[in-house]
Design an enzyme around this catalytic site. Structure first.
Site, PDB file in Angstrom:
ATOM      1  N   HIS A  35       0.789  -1.236   0.000  1.00 30.71           N
ATOM      2  CA  HIS A  35       0.000   0.000   0.000  1.00 30.71           C
ATOM      3  C   HIS A  35       0.821   1.286   0.000  1.00 30.71           C
ATOM      4  O   HIS A  35       0.260   2.377  -0.007  1.00 30.71           O
ATOM      5  CB  HIS A  35      -1.008   0.013   1.149  1.00 30.71           C
ATOM      6  CG  HIS A  35      -0.380   0.261   2.493  1.00 30.71           C
ATOM      7  ND1 HIS A  35       0.079  -0.762   3.281  1.00 30.71           N
ATOM      8  CD2 HIS A  35      -0.120   1.405   3.164  1.00 30.71           C
ATOM      9  CE1 HIS A  35       0.591  -0.242   4.391  1.00 30.71           C
ATOM     10  NE2 HIS A  35       0.487   1.074   4.344  1.00 30.71           N
TER      11      HIS A  35
HETATM   12  C1  UD1 Z   1      -1.723   5.592   5.873  1.00 36.01           C
HETATM   13  C2  UD1 Z   1      -0.391   6.106   6.385  1.00 36.01           C
HETATM   14  C3  UD1 Z   1       0.625   4.982   6.418  1.00 36.01           C
HETATM   15  C4  UD1 Z   1       0.111   3.792   7.205  1.00 36.01           C
HETATM   16  C5  UD1 Z   1      -1.253   3.385   6.661  1.00 36.01           C
HETATM   17  C6  UD1 Z   1      -1.841   2.307   7.544  1.00 36.01           C
HETATM   18  C7  UD1 Z   1       0.046   8.457   5.829  1.00 36.01           C
HETATM   19  C8  UD1 Z   1       0.836   9.372   4.991  1.00 36.01           C
HETATM   20  N1  UD1 Z   1       0.143   7.152   5.530  1.00 36.01           N
HETATM   21  O1  UD1 Z   1      -1.519   5.182   4.543  1.00 36.01           O
HETATM   22  O2  UD1 Z   1       1.795   5.442   7.049  1.00 36.01           O
HETATM   23  O3  UD1 Z   1       1.006   2.712   7.077  1.00 36.01           O
HETATM   24  O4  UD1 Z   1      -2.146   4.510   6.676  1.00 36.01           O
HETATM   25  O5  UD1 Z   1      -2.833   1.589   6.899  1.00 36.01           O
HETATM   26  O6  UD1 Z   1      -0.634   8.885   6.722  1.00 36.01           O
HETATM   27  N2  UD1 Z   1      -8.725   5.118   1.174  1.00 36.01           N
HETATM   28  C9  UD1 Z   1      -9.995   4.613   1.060  1.00 36.01           C
HETATM   29  N3  UD1 Z   1     -10.678   4.341   2.217  1.00 36.01           N
HETATM   30  C10 UD1 Z   1     -10.156   4.543   3.449  1.00 36.01           C
HETATM   31  C11 UD1 Z   1      -8.850   5.065   3.552  1.00 36.01           C
HETATM   32  C12 UD1 Z   1      -8.154   5.338   2.411  1.00 36.01           C
HETATM   33  O7  UD1 Z   1     -10.515   4.408  -0.029  1.00 36.01           O
HETATM   34  O8  UD1 Z   1     -10.825   4.253   4.455  1.00 36.01           O
HETATM   35  C13 UD1 Z   1      -7.935   5.361  -0.068  1.00 36.01           C
HETATM   36  C14 UD1 Z   1      -8.108   6.751  -0.629  1.00 36.01           C
HETATM   37  O9  UD1 Z   1      -8.045   6.671  -2.016  1.00 36.01           O
HETATM   38  C15 UD1 Z   1      -6.883   7.464  -0.120  1.00 36.01           C
HETATM   39  C16 UD1 Z   1      -5.842   6.369  -0.141  1.00 36.01           C
HETATM   40  O10 UD1 Z   1      -6.556   5.195   0.220  1.00 36.01           O
HETATM   41  O11 UD1 Z   1      -6.543   8.563  -0.904  1.00 36.01           O
HETATM   42  C17 UD1 Z   1      -4.675   6.565   0.796  1.00 36.01           C
HETATM   43  O12 UD1 Z   1      -5.137   6.710   2.119  1.00 36.01           O
HETATM   44  P1  UD1 Z   1      -4.283   7.539   3.188  1.00 36.01           P
HETATM   45  O13 UD1 Z   1      -4.991   7.543   4.474  1.00 36.01           O
HETATM   46  O14 UD1 Z   1      -3.909   8.851   2.612  1.00 36.01           O
HETATM   47  O15 UD1 Z   1      -2.933   6.727   3.294  1.00 36.01           O
HETATM   48  P2  UD1 Z   1      -2.684   5.170   3.523  1.00 36.01           P
HETATM   49  O16 UD1 Z   1      -2.117   4.609   2.283  1.00 36.01           O
HETATM   50  O17 UD1 Z   1      -3.875   4.500   4.094  1.00 36.01           O
END
Ligand code: UD1
Length: 379
Positions: free
Chosen positions: A228
């Site tokens: 991820h």
């Molecule tokens: C985040 C953390 C990472 C951690 C991970 C744990 C940051 C920069 N990164 O990464 O350090 O290891 O969480 O899991 O904070 N999305 C959904 N549904 C959700 C959440 C996210 O669809 O409930 C999708 C969205 O398209 C979003 C993307 O995932 O833009 C990334 O989510 P984000 O929370 O920005 O970062 P993670 O990759 O989850």
């Protein structure tokens, strides 16, 4: 410590969470803090993770009471997401006036919470006039470093460490990293709270291998993959390399996909023959599929450690790890995105299963108890 904490009878501790692993870490710390009658905890959820299987399911499984505040921030570009969190967390802190703010790990929620807590002050009246009170800021998982400046997580954890008062480090090397950066106060090597959690919930994963039937998999006859990191999902050629690696393995690959990974894969419109792409799994199911895998392939920090705790060999699809100690245990190997290196390591692990050394590098499973005792003594 120069900060002032009210001498109130009850110590109010705000814990800020937002992303999957933080729910696990917070649940363990709340459990330890609530043993003290004079400590009151409040949970602030930024809403960084919001899908049911990324958030609510963890609250249900780990029996975490609903957060007092759910800021509902959701996804956005890093700056916008962090900025919105900062505004929301500040409001909650001003209203609640906790004496201690606890932040976890390295996500945008971590940095936003640390920054909000570092800037907030509570007005007070005393016999000699008005004065300000400032909360203590405690960072769980302090001092961990990948030394890759362009990883958002590295920025988040480094800046958080600069502005917090109490550094709860998971290992001796994390303490050392902080000392090298000139941080010398409030350092505690308490161990890894995720290890506490694994030990605490060990019983909940027993017998769960039955769930493998859902995907027609047999214990020890499949590989488990998680991917991820934005570097691996949002750069198309990297994602394609990973798919090519996993499709070329000799056993089926169970791949619980983070929503961003699934979205990126969907854009490629590829058909899998070896990969079983499934939704993100709840915590206990995830531990169970880790425990029963022949080998784990991941770019996640948390999964690397869980593989080690469970004694499962692990290939890390990166060129570095912030959990460096794991590389010398014989359990974890870096492969980058090189198919050749992955295949070589898979073949090596198939011949000789690593004998795992130094089980106690991340503590003894009592990090939460140690942290709670330190927090209780804050004055
Ligand atoms: C985040 C953390 C990472 C951690 C991970 C744990 C940051 C920069 N990164 O990464 O350090 O290891 O969480 O899991 O904070 N999305 C959904 N549904 C959700 C959440 C996210 O669809 O409930 C999708 C969205 O398209 C979003 C993307 O995932 O833009 C990334 O989510 P984000 O929370 O920005 O970062 P993670 O990759 O989850």
């Amino acid at each position: 410590m120069s900060k002032k904490v009210t001498q109130a009878k009850r110590l109010k501790v705000a814990l800020v969470v937002g992303a999957r692993p933080q729910f696990v870490k917070a649940s363990m710390l709340i459990r330890a803090l609530e043993k003290y009658q004079n400590i009151k905890t409040i949970l602030i959820h930024t809403g960084q993770h919001y899908d049911r299987d990324m958030s609510q399911i963890f609250f249900e499984e780990l029996k975490i009471a609903p957060a007092r505040y759910n800021l509902g921030i959701g996804s956005a570009a890093h700056g916008m997401q962090t900025g919105r969190m900062l505004i929301g967390i500040e409001k909650a802190l001003v209203k609640e006036r906790p004496q201690v703010v606890v932040v976890f790990g390295d996500t945008n929620s971590t940095l936003a919470a640390a920054l909000a807590a570092a800037k907030v002050k509570y007005g007070n009246k005393g016999p000699k006039g008005d004065f300000f009170l400032y909360p203590f800021i405690a960072h769980v998982e302090a001092g961990v470093r990948s030394y890759r400046r362009h990883m958002p997580e590295e920025v988040n954890r480094t800046l958080t460490d600069r502005i917090c008062d109490i550094h709860f480090c998971p290992s001796a090397s994390a303490v050392k990293n902080l000392r090298k950066e000139g941080i010398s106060e409030g350092l505690y090597n308490v161990g890894d709270i995720m290890y506490d959690s694994l030990i605490y919930f060990r019983k909940n994963i027993e017998g769960r291998q039955r769930l493998l039937r859902r995907w027609k998999l047999i214990p020890q006859r499949y590989y488990l993959a998680t991917v991820h990191r934005e570097n691996n999902t949002d750069i198309v050629q990297n994602l394609k390399k990973i798919i090519d690696i996993l499709e070329g393995l000799d056993l089926p690959v169970l791949f619980p996909a983070h929503p961003r990974t699934r979205k990126a894969i969907q854009k490629l419109s590829v058909k899998f023959s070896n990969i079983r792409l499934v939704s993100p799994l709840p915590y206990f199911d995830m531990l169970a599929v880790e425990k029963n895998a022949k080998l784990i392939i991941t770019d996640s920090g948390g999964v690397q450690k869980e593989a080690f705790y469970l004694g499962i060999p692990c290939i890390v699809l990166r060129e570095e790890s912030e959990w460096r100690e794991l590389l010398s245990t014989g359990c974890n190997v870096l492969s980058g995105l090189s198919k050749k290196r992955v295949l070589k390591t898979v073949a090596r692990f198939a011949k000789v299963r690593p004998k795992i050394k130094c089980r106690s590098i991340y503590g003894n499973g009592r990090a939460n108890i140690k942290m709670a005792a330190i927090i209780r003594r804050l004055k």
